[in-house]
Design a protein around this motif. Structure first.
Motif, PDB file in Angstrom:
ATOM      1  N   ARG A  95      36.372  21.849  54.846  1.00 42.11           N
ATOM      2  CA  ARG A  95      36.981  20.689  54.636  1.00 42.11           C
ATOM      3  C   ARG A  95      37.775  20.948  53.208  1.00 42.11           C
ATOM      4  N   VAL A  96      37.076  21.851  52.213  1.00 36.98           N
ATOM      5  CA  VAL A  96      37.921  21.610  50.858  1.00 36.98           C
ATOM      6  C   VAL A  96      38.887  22.659  50.968  1.00 36.98           C
ATOM      7  N   ASN A  97      38.955  23.623  51.925  1.00 36.31           N
ATOM      8  CA  ASN A  97      39.931  24.547  52.155  1.00 36.31           C
ATOM      9  C   ASN A  97      41.233  23.894  52.584  1.00 36.31           C
ATOM     10  N   ILE A  98      41.136  22.881  53.467  1.00 40.32           N
ATOM     11  CA  ILE A  98      42.114  22.218  54.051  1.00 40.32           C
ATOM     12  C   ILE A  98      43.056  21.457  52.869  1.00 40.32           C
ATOM     13  N   THR A  99      42.349  21.099  51.805  1.00 42.97           N
ATOM     14  CA  THR A  99      42.999  20.356  50.838  1.00 42.97           C
ATOM     15  C   THR A  99      43.901  21.373  49.932  1.00 42.97           C
ATOM     16  N   GLY A 100      43.569  22.619  50.036  1.00 42.61           N
ATOM     17  CA  GLY A 100      44.473  23.629  48.993  1.00 42.61           C
ATOM     18  C   GLY A 100      43.611  23.898  47.773  1.00 42.61           C
ATOM     19  N   ASP A 101      42.338  23.213  47.523  1.00 49.89           N
ATOM     20  CA  ASP A 101      41.659  23.338  46.248  1.00 49.89           C
ATOM     21  C   ASP A 101      40.552  24.486  46.636  1.00 49.89           C
TER      22      ASP A 101
END
Ligand code: 5AD
Ligand code: FES
Length: 362
Positions: A337-343
């Motif tokens: 999930r965090v990966n898809i935010t780019g963070d």
């Protein structure tokens, strides 16, 4: 003539009217707000998300907040209280999975043996993690001696939502008695700051009777109190609570969701280097609600690490996400999930509030 959103966004600081205008922004305007808040986040806190493994250790509560599913008078709530072993087990899970920190949250209680139990648990969590796990607690209103004892036992951050900065509204969503006193809650925030905690507060968004002015004042109060952290989320009605009566006066869930994102973005611009949590309640409305919050300025996620069998019973509001998961499932899911935010995720780090560091090094 009133200012445009573009003009407001060129300013360094916002007054109440500016904030109300931003809260009322349309789809095109709000994207400009989000662009600016994302830039500020990147500059002042970096594109790094920190975890706080959330342990909802008990839903036994002495208070009777009119919106909350675990309020004392809700006889339909299935009460539970995790054993010390279960709590320490959850903390060990957080440590082994390099979450960096845990949050202990529970219904509100005040008595000697409870205060002592928490103190021991804090020391034990520190011990089993070689002093490495950061600890946030969210245990409601207590006296200063208790706050200090818990601080000395190892907690260094405390979350206490003011719920609303409008005292009149506060008494519409709480019983008016000495257990639910707005001034005492404000005083508690000051006690926490004096006791040395990184201090967080927050509000619910989309409450019955709440106005845009109220929300603008919420942001201005957080600034005035100089808080280090914030967790705010949409109000979600619960059928077994007195506030449910006003469900037909509420704005649609989607609007409450969008308003929460705007509040996060505005607060990020106003208080630049504080920690802002992506509230779990956002995910109850939109499956990728927390990720959207990260995009517009939030930098903290609180993965639920409460043993799965109890999760259904910590129902502050309905449709709570992930109540049928176990902590292991959450760890994998969150990484994606965090990966898809780019963070990126700050594994194994405390991720303390930069604002606190700046405030205390002055
Ligand atoms: N909807 C959204 N948030 C809620 N909380 C309690 N009840 C609800 C609800 N019905 C929030 C409060 C509290 C936090 C632990 O959960 O803001 O401070
Ligand atoms: Fe438990 Fe509000 S109902 S603190």
């Amino acid at each position: 003539m009133s200012k445009s959103v573009e003009e407001i966004l060129l300013q360094d600081d916002f007054n109440k009217e500016d904030i109300v205008r931003l809260l009322k922004s349309d789809k095109i305007e709000r994207n400009k707000l989000y662009k600016k808040s994302a830039e500020i986040k990147s500059k002042y806190v970096g594109n790094l998300v920190h975890f706080r493994g959330l342990i909802e250790f008990s839903n036994v509560c002495e208070k009777d907040c009119l919106y909350c599913g675990i309020r004392k008078s809700n006889s339909d709530a299935n009460r539970y209280n995790l054993s010390d072993e279960e709590i320490i087990g959850a903390a060990k899970f957080a440590y082994e999975n390099r979450y960096g920190s845990v949050v202990l949250q529970g219904g509100e209680l005040t008595n000697k043996s409870y205060v002592g139990r928490i103190e021991n648990l804090l020391k034990e969590i520190k011990r089993v993690s070689n002093g490495e796990l950061g600890i946030t607690i969210s245990l409601g209103e207590e006296d200063e001696a208790t706050y200090k004892r818990w601080f000395d036992a190892g907690a260094h951050r405390y979350l206490l939502r003011i719920e609303s900065s409008n005292e009149d509204l506060y008494y519409k969503i709480h019983p008016k008695d000495e257990m639910h006193n707005y001034q005492n809650r404000l005083e508690c925030l000051k006690r926490l700051q004096r006791s040395g905690y990184q201090t967080g507060t927050g509000v619910m968004i989309g409450l019955p009777f709440q106005t845009y002015d109220d929300l603008a004042n919420d942001i201005l109060l957080m600034k005035e109190l100089d808080i280090d952290m914030c967790g705010m989320g949409p109000y979600i009605e619960h059928t077994d609570t007195p506030l449910y009566e006003f469900k037909d006066t509420l704005m649609p869930l989607e609007e409450r969701f969008n308003l929460t994102l705007k509040m996060i973005a505005i607060l990020r611009i106003v208080m630049k280097d504080i920690n802002i949590a992506a509230a779990t309640a956002l995910q109850a409305i939109d499956k990728i609600g927390r990720e959207k919050a990260i995009k517009v300025g939030a930098n903290i996620i609180m993965p639920n690490i409460t043993p799965g069998k109890y999760r259904d019973d910590y129902a502050l509001y309905q449709n709570k996400p992930c109540t049928d998961e176990e902590a292991d499932d959450c760890a994998n899911c969150l990484e994606a999930r965090v990966n898809i935010t780019g963070d990126s995720i700050g594994y194994g780090e405390w991720g303390d509030s930069n604002h606190f560091k700046r405030r205390t090094s002055k």
